[in-house]
Design a protein around this motif. Structure first.
Motif, PDB file in Angstrom:
ATOM      1  N   ALA A 157      71.499 -29.332  59.867  1.00 40.86           N
ATOM      2  CA  ALA A 157      72.560 -29.809  60.595  1.00 40.86           C
ATOM      3  C   ALA A 157      72.869 -30.635  58.949  1.00 40.86           C
ATOM      4  O   ALA A 157      70.982 -31.103  59.020  1.00 40.86           O
ATOM      5  CB  ALA A 157      72.631 -30.562  61.378  1.00 40.86           C
ATOM      6  N   VAL A 158      73.587 -31.276  58.565  1.00 42.30           N
ATOM      7  CA  VAL A 158      73.497 -31.845  57.175  1.00 42.30           C
ATOM      8  C   VAL A 158      74.199 -32.667  57.009  1.00 42.30           C
ATOM      9  O   VAL A 158      75.394 -32.648  57.711  1.00 42.30           O
ATOM     10  CB  VAL A 158      73.422 -30.779  55.438  1.00 42.30           C
ATOM     11  CG1 VAL A 158      72.924 -29.889  55.661  1.00 42.30           C
ATOM     12  CG2 VAL A 158      74.646 -30.733  55.687  1.00 42.30           C
ATOM     13  N   ALA A 159      74.379 -33.811  56.374  1.00 38.12           N
ATOM     14  CA  ALA A 159      74.952 -34.990  55.467  1.00 38.12           C
ATOM     15  C   ALA A 159      75.328 -35.602  54.368  1.00 38.12           C
ATOM     16  O   ALA A 159      73.702 -36.213  53.835  1.00 38.12           O
ATOM     17  CB  ALA A 159      74.797 -36.318  56.968  1.00 38.12           C
ATOM     18  N   CYS A 160      76.320 -35.295  53.532  1.00 36.28           N
ATOM     19  CA  CYS A 160      76.192 -35.078  52.127  1.00 36.28           C
ATOM     20  C   CYS A 160      77.604 -36.570  52.026  1.00 36.28           C
ATOM     21  O   CYS A 160      78.272 -35.863  52.810  1.00 36.28           O
ATOM     22  CB  CYS A 160      76.340 -34.050  51.512  1.00 36.28           C
ATOM     23  SG  CYS A 160      74.909 -33.139  51.660  1.00 36.28           S
ATOM     24  N   PRO A 161      77.247 -37.084  50.918  1.00 36.94           N
ATOM     25  CA  PRO A 161      78.164 -37.914  50.504  1.00 36.94           C
ATOM     26  C   PRO A 161      79.840 -36.476  50.489  1.00 36.94           C
ATOM     27  O   PRO A 161      80.300 -35.417  50.374  1.00 36.94           O
ATOM     28  CB  PRO A 161      78.400 -38.117  49.097  1.00 36.94           C
ATOM     29  CG  PRO A 161      76.311 -37.682  48.680  1.00 36.94           C
ATOM     30  CD  PRO A 161      76.550 -36.651  50.032  1.00 36.94           C
ATOM     31  N   PRO A 162      80.687 -37.362  50.731  1.00 36.36           N
ATOM     32  CA  PRO A 162      82.633 -36.722  50.599  1.00 36.36           C
ATOM     33  C   PRO A 162      82.171 -36.341  49.074  1.00 36.36           C
ATOM     34  O   PRO A 162      81.618 -36.590  48.073  1.00 36.36           O
ATOM     35  CB  PRO A 162      83.345 -38.100  51.189  1.00 36.36           C
ATOM     36  CG  PRO A 162      82.265 -39.300  51.868  1.00 36.36           C
ATOM     37  CD  PRO A 162      81.122 -39.060  50.854  1.00 36.36           C
ATOM     38  N   GLY A 163      83.034 -35.036  49.171  1.00 39.60           N
ATOM     39  CA  GLY A 163      84.031 -34.767  48.386  1.00 39.60           C
ATOM     40  C   GLY A 163      82.049 -32.898  48.440  1.00 39.60           C
ATOM     41  O   GLY A 163      82.210 -32.792  47.077  1.00 39.60           O
ATOM     42  N   VAL A 164      81.075 -33.524  48.192  1.00 43.14           N
ATOM     43  CA  VAL A 164      79.708 -32.457  48.119  1.00 43.14           C
ATOM     44  C   VAL A 164      79.061 -31.654  48.977  1.00 43.14           C
ATOM     45  O   VAL A 164      79.309 -32.112  50.269  1.00 43.14           O
ATOM     46  CB  VAL A 164      78.496 -33.912  47.704  1.00 43.14           C
ATOM     47  CG1 VAL A 164      76.893 -32.472  47.784  1.00 43.14           C
ATOM     48  CG2 VAL A 164      78.885 -34.723  46.811  1.00 43.14           C
ATOM     49  N   SER A 165      78.844 -30.876  49.227  1.00 44.82           N
ATOM     50  CA  SER A 165      79.384 -29.310  49.795  1.00 44.82           C
ATOM     51  C   SER A 165      77.079 -29.245  50.478  1.00 44.82           C
ATOM     52  O   SER A 165      76.331 -30.060  50.020  1.00 44.82           O
ATOM     53  CB  SER A 165      79.246 -28.258  48.804  1.00 44.82           C
ATOM     54  OG  SER A 165      79.287 -26.844  49.942  1.00 44.82           O
ATOM     55  N   GLY A 166      77.308 -29.289  51.843  1.00 42.32           N
ATOM     56  CA  GLY A 166      76.401 -29.553  52.192  1.00 42.32           C
ATOM     57  C   GLY A 166      75.442 -28.593  51.679  1.00 42.32           C
ATOM     58  O   GLY A 166      74.478 -28.734  51.932  1.00 42.32           O
ATOM     59  N   TYR A 167      76.030 -27.319  51.728  1.00 48.99           N
ATOM     60  CA  TYR A 167      75.360 -25.710  51.435  1.00 48.99           C
ATOM     61  C   TYR A 167      75.523 -24.870  50.729  1.00 48.99           C
ATOM     62  O   TYR A 167      76.850 -24.988  50.343  1.00 48.99           O
ATOM     63  CB  TYR A 167      75.613 -24.947  53.046  1.00 48.99           C
ATOM     64  CG  TYR A 167      74.620 -24.668  54.159  1.00 48.99           C
ATOM     65  CD1 TYR A 167      73.747 -25.265  54.638  1.00 48.99           C
ATOM     66  CD2 TYR A 167      75.774 -26.144  55.292  1.00 48.99           C
ATOM     67  CE1 TYR A 167      73.947 -25.727  56.618  1.00 48.99           C
ATOM     68  CE2 TYR A 167      75.751 -26.574  56.304  1.00 48.99           C
ATOM     69  CZ  TYR A 167      74.393 -26.401  56.837  1.00 48.99           C
ATOM     70  OH  TYR A 167      74.075 -27.133  57.346  1.00 48.99           O
ATOM     71  N   ALA A 168      74.916 -24.224  49.693  1.00 47.62           N
ATOM     72  CA  ALA A 168      74.950 -22.923  48.802  1.00 47.62           C
ATOM     73  C   ALA A 168      74.545 -22.120  49.461  1.00 47.62           C
ATOM     74  O   ALA A 168      72.936 -22.150  49.225  1.00 47.62           O
ATOM     75  CB  ALA A 168      74.847 -23.943  47.722  1.00 47.62           C
ATOM     76  N   LEU A 169      75.011 -21.393  49.915  1.00 47.96           N
ATOM     77  CA  LEU A 169      74.153 -20.502  50.574  1.00 47.96           C
ATOM     78  C   LEU A 169      74.780 -18.333  49.651  1.00 47.96           C
ATOM     79  O   LEU A 169      75.727 -18.502  49.669  1.00 47.96           O
ATOM     80  CB  LEU A 169      74.519 -19.646  51.737  1.00 47.96           C
ATOM     81  CG  LEU A 169      74.258 -21.259  52.633  1.00 47.96           C
ATOM     82  CD1 LEU A 169      74.801 -20.951  54.206  1.00 47.96           C
ATOM     83  CD2 LEU A 169      72.832 -20.887  52.809  1.00 47.96           C
ATOM     84  N   GLY A 170      73.722 -18.508  49.001  1.00 48.82           N
ATOM     85  CA  GLY A 170      73.678 -17.123  48.187  1.00 48.82           C
ATOM     86  C   GLY A 170      73.190 -16.316  48.241  1.00 48.82           C
ATOM     87  O   GLY A 170      72.105 -16.294  49.693  1.00 48.82           O
ATOM     88  N   GLY A 171      72.882 -15.390  47.868  1.00 47.30           N
ATOM     89  CA  GLY A 171      71.768 -13.945  47.384  1.00 47.30           C
ATOM     90  C   GLY A 171      72.323 -12.849  48.508  1.00 47.30           C
ATOM     91  O   GLY A 171      72.886 -13.440  49.360  1.00 47.30           O
ATOM     92  N   ALA A 172      71.602 -11.847  48.909  1.00 42.95           N
ATOM     93  CA  ALA A 172      71.738 -10.610  49.993  1.00 42.95           C
ATOM     94  C   ALA A 172      70.340 -11.379  50.849  1.00 42.95           C
ATOM     95  O   ALA A 172      69.874 -11.026  51.785  1.00 42.95           O
ATOM     96  CB  ALA A 172      70.335  -9.305  49.160  1.00 42.95           C
TER      97      ALA A 172
END
Length: 393
Positions: A348-363
């Motif tokens: 569970a994450v909480a970021c400011p409005p407009g900021v994505s909480g997750y950046a999920l990439g790779g294999a």
């Protein structure tokens, strides 16, 4: 007159009880007190068993550090196993270590006294050659101008209730901090307070528990691993709060606040694993960074960090599960594209409005990311598709 050990013991052990018995005997002789006198104090055997014998006479078993000989490299040199204690504060001498330990099985008891630094001193307590089983207890270091305790070449050493205040290890040629123990070393209840390069470190199979590093520089706690670090505090440091090398480690119950990186797990060959669980990171640039293999990052709290959890570089087989990351000013949880076989679920994450909480990439793999911003019952209308979902709230 020859030395009479039994007479000396009698005089030393008579005490108040013995004096009372002598007084009663005198009264009996002069006033006719009836009845025999019973035992009133310790027997000779009691006294004999409680007094240590030395060549100089009767004394306690411990030896004063200041009774040890001086050498060209040290104020005091310990060459015999045993227990050594301080009888007063000791001030360092330029160009020398304070105490050199040249044998195994030595215990140094500070009894609350202080090693006081001076310009140009060497390392305070050190083992020039590898030793084993050196213990240091209840000792303070104030203003020491080199590494205070360097037992990095020795095995199974122990430091307990040792504190360091306003010490400066920046001139250490070995790049060590306030205290460095070798393989199998343990630090317990030690404190680093406003020191320069005040890091505490242990080598493989080391343990650091219930230690504090506050308002210092050069990092907090470090080990190449494998190691265990539990219930420690690192507050306001310009380096990494707690770092583990390629050997891996178990980090649990720690708190790191106001450091560039709270926790760092280095790249590894995959032969060692790490656990980062139930820790707290607050007000750090990066709360938890993992570049290693086979790492579990579970049930941590990373609050008010710019980036809460970063899985970076060649990290592989990292589980990020059940962490709470409120107050991130940028992406809270990131899987870099170079990482492989990682799994991100139930966070569970909480970021400011407009900021994505997750950046999920790779294999890698991850649970569905669900927005939980004022949606009410998360189970209604299929908002939560599965039990592995990650949340933004």
């Amino acid at each position: 007159m020859g030395y009479d050990r039994e007479r000396r013991m009698l005089l030393a052990g008579i005490g108040a009880a013995g004096a009372l018995a002598m007084a009663r005997t005198a009264r009996a002789a002069s006033c006719g007190d009836p009845g025999p006198l019973g035992p009133t104090g310790p027997t000779m055997n009691n006294i004999y068993n409680k007094i240590a014998f030395t060549d100089e006479g009767l004394a306690e078993a411990r030896k004063p550090i200041t009774s040890c000989p001086s050498t060209p490299t040290a104020q005091f040199s310990i060459t015999d196993p045993g227990v050594y204690y301080m009888v007063a504060n000791i001030t360092g001498v330029p160009g020398k270590a304070c105490v050199e330990v040249l044998c195994d099985h030595v215990e140094i008891e500070g009894d609350g006294w202080i090693m006081v630094g001076a310009p140009g001193t060497g390392e305070c307590i050190r083992t020039p050659s590898p030793q084993q089983c050196i213990g240091i207890y209840d000792l303070g270091f104030s203003g020491w101008q080199q590494t205070c305790i360097n037992l990095s070449n020795s095995l199974y050493c122990y430091c307990e209730e040792v504190w360091f205040h306003l010490c400066d290890a920046s001139t250490s040629s070995a790049g060590l901090g306030a205290c460095a123990l070798g393989a199998g070393g343990t630090m317990d209840d030690c404190s680093v307070l406003a020191c320069t390069h005040g890091q505490l470190s242990v080598d493989r199979d080391g343990i650091i528990e219930e230690c504090v590093v506050i308002d210092s520089t050069g990092g907090g706690l470090s080990s190449p691993g494998p190691c265990t670090m539990e219930d420690n505090f690192v507050l306001n440091n310009d380096g990494t709060g707690i770092s583990v090398g390629s050997g891996g480690g178990i980090l649990t119950g720690n708190r790191v606040c106001s450091c560039p990186t709270g926790y760092f797990v280095s790249p590894s060959s995959g032969s060692h694993s790490s656990v980062v669980a139930e820790n707290d990171a607050s007000d750090c640039t990066t709360g938890i960074q993992v570049a290693g293999v086979d790492v579990t990052v579970e049930e941590n709290h990373a609050g008010r960090c710019t980036n809460a959890i970063l899985i970076s570089g060649g990290a592989s087989r990292v589980l990020v599960d059940g962490n709470h990351c409120p107050g991130s000013s940028s992406t809270a949880i990131t899987l870099e594209n170079t990482t492989t076989r990682c799994l991100v679920v139930r966070n569970a994450v909480a970021c400011p409005p407009g900021v994505s909480g997750y950046a999920l990439g790779g294999a890698n793999s991850w649970g569905h990311v669900v927005s939980a911003l004022g949606v009410g019952d998360l189970t209604a209308g299929g908002t939560v598709p599965d039990a592995w979902s990650n949340f933004e709230h």
